[in-house]
Scaffold this motif. Structure first.
Motif, PDB file in Angstrom:
ATOM      1  N   ALA A 358      14.440 -38.196   9.204  1.00  0.00           N
ATOM      2  CA  ALA A 358      13.389 -38.913   8.025  1.00  0.00           C
ATOM      3  C   ALA A 358      11.573 -38.179   8.362  1.00  0.00           C
ATOM      4  N   VAL A 359      11.441 -38.876   9.038  1.00  0.00           N
ATOM      5  CA  VAL A 359       9.801 -37.313  10.003  1.00  0.00           C
ATOM      6  C   VAL A 359      10.118 -36.464  10.373  1.00  0.00           C
ATOM      7  N   LEU A 360      10.707 -36.121  10.323  1.00  0.00           N
ATOM      8  CA  LEU A 360      10.401 -34.256  10.594  1.00  0.00           C
ATOM      9  C   LEU A 360      10.409 -33.678   9.291  1.00  0.00           C
ATOM     10  N   TYR A 361      11.473 -34.534   7.894  1.00  0.00           N
ATOM     11  CA  TYR A 361      12.122 -33.703   6.703  1.00  0.00           C
ATOM     12  C   TYR A 361      10.943 -33.934   6.280  1.00  0.00           C
ATOM     13  N   ASP A 362       9.713 -35.071   5.904  1.00  0.00           N
ATOM     14  CA  ASP A 362       8.685 -35.278   5.459  1.00  0.00           C
ATOM     15  C   ASP A 362       7.572 -34.145   5.881  1.00  0.00           C
ATOM     16  N   TRP A 363       7.997 -33.625   6.841  1.00  0.00           N
ATOM     17  CA  TRP A 363       6.431 -32.155   7.872  1.00  0.00           C
ATOM     18  C   TRP A 363       7.248 -31.871   7.181  1.00  0.00           C
ATOM     19  N   GLN A 364       8.060 -31.265   7.778  1.00  0.00           N
ATOM     20  CA  GLN A 364       9.126 -29.755   6.481  1.00  0.00           C
ATOM     21  C   GLN A 364       8.435 -29.880   5.290  1.00  0.00           C
ATOM     22  N   ASP A 365       8.062 -30.882   4.198  1.00  0.00           N
ATOM     23  CA  ASP A 365       8.115 -31.145   3.046  1.00  0.00           C
ATOM     24  C   ASP A 365       6.193 -30.782   2.933  1.00  0.00           C
ATOM     25  N   SER A 366       5.920 -31.471   4.194  1.00  0.00           N
ATOM     26  CA  SER A 366       3.778 -31.132   4.541  1.00  0.00           C
ATOM     27  C   SER A 366       3.702 -29.353   4.487  1.00  0.00           C
ATOM     28  N   ILE A 367       4.701 -28.661   5.256  1.00  0.00           N
ATOM     29  CA  ILE A 367       4.477 -27.539   5.819  1.00  0.00           C
ATOM     30  C   ILE A 367       4.981 -27.003   4.323  1.00  0.00           C
ATOM     31  N   ASP A 368       5.787 -26.915   3.832  1.00  0.00           N
ATOM     32  CA  ASP A 368       6.485 -26.181   3.007  1.00  0.00           C
ATOM     33  C   ASP A 368       5.184 -26.051   1.578  1.00  0.00           C
ATOM     34  N   MET A 369       4.638 -27.013   1.404  1.00  0.00           N
ATOM     35  CA  MET A 369       3.713 -27.214   0.215  1.00  0.00           C
ATOM     36  C   MET A 369       2.312 -26.137   0.823  1.00  0.00           C
ATOM     37  N   LEU A 370       2.129 -26.552   1.894  1.00  0.00           N
ATOM     38  CA  LEU A 370       1.246 -25.669   2.626  1.00  0.00           C
ATOM     39  C   LEU A 370       1.366 -23.936   2.271  1.00  0.00           C
ATOM     40  N   ALA A 371       2.125 -23.661   2.499  1.00  0.00           N
ATOM     41  CA  ALA A 371       2.666 -22.315   2.920  1.00  0.00           C
ATOM     42  C   ALA A 371       2.064 -21.364   1.804  1.00  0.00           C
ATOM     43  N   ASP A 373      -1.323 -21.304   2.294  1.00  0.00           N
ATOM     44  CA  ASP A 373      -2.439 -22.081   1.422  1.00  0.00           C
ATOM     45  C   ASP A 373      -3.185 -21.470   2.829  1.00  0.00           C
ATOM     46  N   LYS A 374      -4.953 -20.445   2.565  1.00  0.00           N
ATOM     47  CA  LYS A 374      -5.211 -19.972   2.968  1.00  0.00           C
ATOM     48  C   LYS A 374      -6.630 -20.773   3.943  1.00  0.00           C
ATOM     49  N   ASP A 375      -7.096 -22.397   3.382  1.00  0.00           N
ATOM     50  CA  ASP A 375      -8.022 -23.287   3.769  1.00  0.00           C
ATOM     51  C   ASP A 375      -7.648 -23.352   5.259  1.00  0.00           C
ATOM     52  N   ASP A 376      -8.538 -23.333   5.766  1.00  0.00           N
ATOM     53  CA  ASP A 376      -9.078 -23.884   7.572  1.00  0.00           C
ATOM     54  C   ASP A 376      -8.083 -24.522   7.729  1.00  0.00           C
ATOM     55  N   GLY A 377      -8.414 -25.868   7.307  1.00  0.00           N
ATOM     56  CA  GLY A 377      -7.534 -27.338   7.594  1.00  0.00           C
ATOM     57  C   GLY A 377      -5.610 -27.128   7.253  1.00  0.00           C
ATOM     58  N   ALA A 378      -5.419 -25.942   6.724  1.00  0.00           N
ATOM     59  CA  ALA A 378      -4.114 -26.130   6.657  1.00  0.00           C
ATOM     60  C   ALA A 378      -3.648 -26.356   7.750  1.00  0.00           C
ATOM     61  N   GLY A 379      -2.595 -27.546   7.798  1.00  0.00           N
ATOM     62  CA  GLY A 379      -1.583 -26.813   9.255  1.00  0.00           C
ATOM     63  C   GLY A 379      -2.563 -27.995  10.341  1.00  0.00           C
ATOM     64  N   LYS A 380      -3.727 -28.963  10.023  1.00  0.00           N
ATOM     65  CA  LYS A 380      -3.970 -30.138  10.802  1.00  0.00           C
ATOM     66  C   LYS A 380      -3.122 -31.706  10.927  1.00  0.00           C
ATOM     67  N   TRP A 381      -3.712 -32.149  11.423  1.00  0.00           N
ATOM     68  CA  TRP A 381      -2.834 -33.318  11.387  1.00  0.00           C
ATOM     69  C   TRP A 381      -2.737 -34.016  10.603  1.00  0.00           C
ATOM     70  N   TRP A 382      -4.320 -34.071   9.422  1.00  0.00           N
ATOM     71  CA  TRP A 382      -3.808 -34.798   8.123  1.00  0.00           C
ATOM     72  C   TRP A 382      -3.114 -34.308   7.096  1.00  0.00           C
ATOM     73  N   HIS A 383      -2.353 -33.125   7.435  1.00  0.00           N
ATOM     74  CA  HIS A 383      -0.854 -32.796   6.169  1.00  0.00           C
ATOM     75  C   HIS A 383      -0.147 -33.183   6.538  1.00  0.00           C
ATOM     76  N   PHE A 384      -0.149 -33.360   7.868  1.00  0.00           N
ATOM     77  CA  PHE A 384       1.472 -34.127   8.294  1.00  0.00           C
ATOM     78  C   PHE A 384       1.266 -35.887   7.739  1.00  0.00           C
ATOM     79  N   SER A 385       1.711 -35.489   6.410  1.00  0.00           N
ATOM     80  CA  SER A 385       1.877 -36.654   5.984  1.00  0.00           C
ATOM     81  C   SER A 385       3.201 -37.686   6.255  1.00  0.00           C
ATOM     82  N   LEU A 386       3.683 -38.612   5.446  1.00  0.00           N
ATOM     83  CA  LEU A 386       4.540 -39.646   6.032  1.00  0.00           C
ATOM     84  C   LEU A 386       4.549 -40.718   4.174  1.00  0.00           C
ATOM     85  N   THR A 387       6.541 -39.893   3.674  1.00  0.00           N
ATOM     86  CA  THR A 387       6.294 -40.521   2.432  1.00  0.00           C
ATOM     87  C   THR A 387       6.202 -42.792   2.592  1.00  0.00           C
ATOM     88  N   PRO A 388       5.866 -42.982   2.057  1.00  0.00           N
ATOM     89  CA  PRO A 388       5.354 -44.485   2.075  1.00  0.00           C
ATOM     90  C   PRO A 388       7.002 -45.519   3.005  1.00  0.00           C
TER      91      PRO A 388
END
Length: 460
Positions: A358-371, A373-388
């Protein structure tokens, strides 16, 4: 590391073991490759065996065989194309266990598990690294490699030495007092061999501040660091508990450990299932995890209400001399039985895998949403969010089964590193952030727990 007792090193090894006698190994086909060594013992007679394996990383190999003359003894050999060969004689029952120690880049073991890869000395591996799926490699401080040339100063007399025969070798005999004379004999024979390593390249020992007398601890100090009694430590050793590191020295018949090794061992105990569970249950009178304590408290109330507060139930079993306090005590014992039985009620192994997925699935969603994205912050830890829901489930798992959750989080670290090259510290930061937002652990509990998960940084 298994408790292997090397008995002696063969006469022709490039790397003699300090203090151990030399035994003639000329009856072994050491120069004919690993297949020939394996063939000496494999399927030759009952109780004999042999095996070899390639070390693909360095082009070398390792092999073992039962001695063809004395079947109670066996030989293990490690060969490296640049650093030469190590040959050890030991009890035959220990050869296969030792064989597993040479599956990677370990070339030599000294001082109770300190090991050398050709360039660097490391302490015995004890603390598990979930990302590398191996024990942490912790460098020995200021380690100096001691060679045969370093030890031979011209005063040793090879004429006073001898080479033992395996047929008459006594593994319990005292080690030679004049070992440098034996080393001198070995050096003379070694230099007669064509293509032998120079004495300046023949490693004999390691020297490090960690191994000085002032840094050695006895069993009482070792046990204290590990949070157990000296008698418990001795019981572990007598039972062959492989989690207890080998001693670095024996002084006056007593085992002595380097403080650095003892501290690594204590850390590995803290990071074990039992250690994590103990850290998370600190302060609870029944040594329960926070979640299990909550289960107990809830059932205490439920059982007390059922057993005492309902007259229709109470009249069926309560004697006149029993009061509400005694019923509460019984209710507490019943509730404790429920709390300590959680691992028999909940399939923790499958739950751990489900939480990880479940954790890896949520993080994969985060990666896919940021695909893209040229923002230098993309892929940083704060983008690896979990659903409540996932965060709450992970928090529940930590509170109720901290040891099992510790292993699951290690798997998550390893998977995140493999799939997305996420550093282990970033994985922990992302998980802790999710539990900060949606979890029920207290701040102190989170701090204690995640401190145990933090990877070690070797600053030596």
């Amino acid at each position: 590391m298994s408790h292997v007792l090397p008995l002696a090193n063969g006469l022709r090894t490039d790397h003699p073991v300090p203090g151990l006698p030399f035994v003639d190994d000329s009856h072994l086909p050491l120069d004919n490759g690993p297949e020939a060594i394996e063939a000496v013992g494999r399927n030759k007679a009952e109780g004999m065996w042999g095996r070899f394996d390639k070390n693909r990383a360095d082009g070398g190999w390792h092999a073992f065989t039962t001695d063809p003359v004395k079947h109670s003894l066996g030989w293990v050999v490690r060969f490296h194309p640049e650093h030469g060969r190590t040959v050890l004689l030991m009890r035959d029952g220990d050869t296969s266990s030792w064989h597993t120690q040479w599956t990677q880049d370990q070339l030599l073991f000294r001082a109770g598990g300190y090991w050398f890869n050709g360039t660097t000395w490391y302490r015995p591996g004890q603390v598990w690294n979930p990302v590398e799926q191996d024990h942490d490699r912790r460098k020995a401080r200021a380690a100096v490699t001691v060679t045969a040339a370093d030890m031979l100063d011209g005063r040793a007399d090879p004429a006073k030495a001898y080479v033992a025969k395996v047929a008459t070798f006594d593994p319990d005999a005292a080690r030679p007092d004049n070992w440098l004379d034996h080393l001198a004999l070995w050096a003379a024979r070694h230099q007669e061999r064509g293509g032998a390593l120079e004495l300046e390249r023949c490693v004999v020992d390691v020297s490090s501040p960690e191994l000085t007398g002032s840094q050695l601890l006895g069993a009482p100090e070792m046990a204290e660091l590990g949070g157990i009694t000296a008698s418990t430590l001795r019981a572990y050793i007598s039972r062959g508990n492989s989690e207890v590191p080998l001693p670095q020295a024996v002084v006056g018949g007593r085992d002595q450990w380097a403080r650095a090794v003892a501290e690594d061992w204590a850390e590995s105990r803290q990071r074990s299932y039992e250690g994590v569970g103990a850290a998370m249950s600190a302060g609870d009178r029944d040594s329960l995890s926070p979640g299990a304590a909550e289960v107990r408290d809830r059932f205490v109330t439920d059982f007390r209400h059922t057993l005492f507060d309902r007259p229709d139930v109470r009249k069926r079993w309560v004697l006149r001399h029993r009061n509400k306090e005694s019923v509460a005590e019984i209710a507490g014992e019943l509730a404790w039985s429920v709390a300590v039985s959680l691992d028999g009620i909940i399939p923790t192994e499958h739950l751990g895998r489900t939480v990880r997925a479940a954790v890896l699935y949520d993080w994969q969603d985060s990666i896919d949403m940021l695909a893209g994205d040229k923002d230098d912050g993309a892929g940083k830890w704060w983008h690896f969010s979990l659903t409540p829901s996932v965060a709450k489930m992970l928090d529940w798992y930590v509170r109720h089964f901290p040891g099992e959750a510790y292993s699951t989080i290690g798997d998550i670290q390893q998977q995140a590193h493999t799939k997305w090259d996420v550093p282990a510290t970033d994985t922990l930061t992302a998980l802790r952030s999710a539990l900060d937002l949606d979890g029920a652990l207290t701040e102190q509990q989170r701090t204690t727990y995640f401190a145990l998960l933090e990877p070690h940084e070797n600053t030596d």
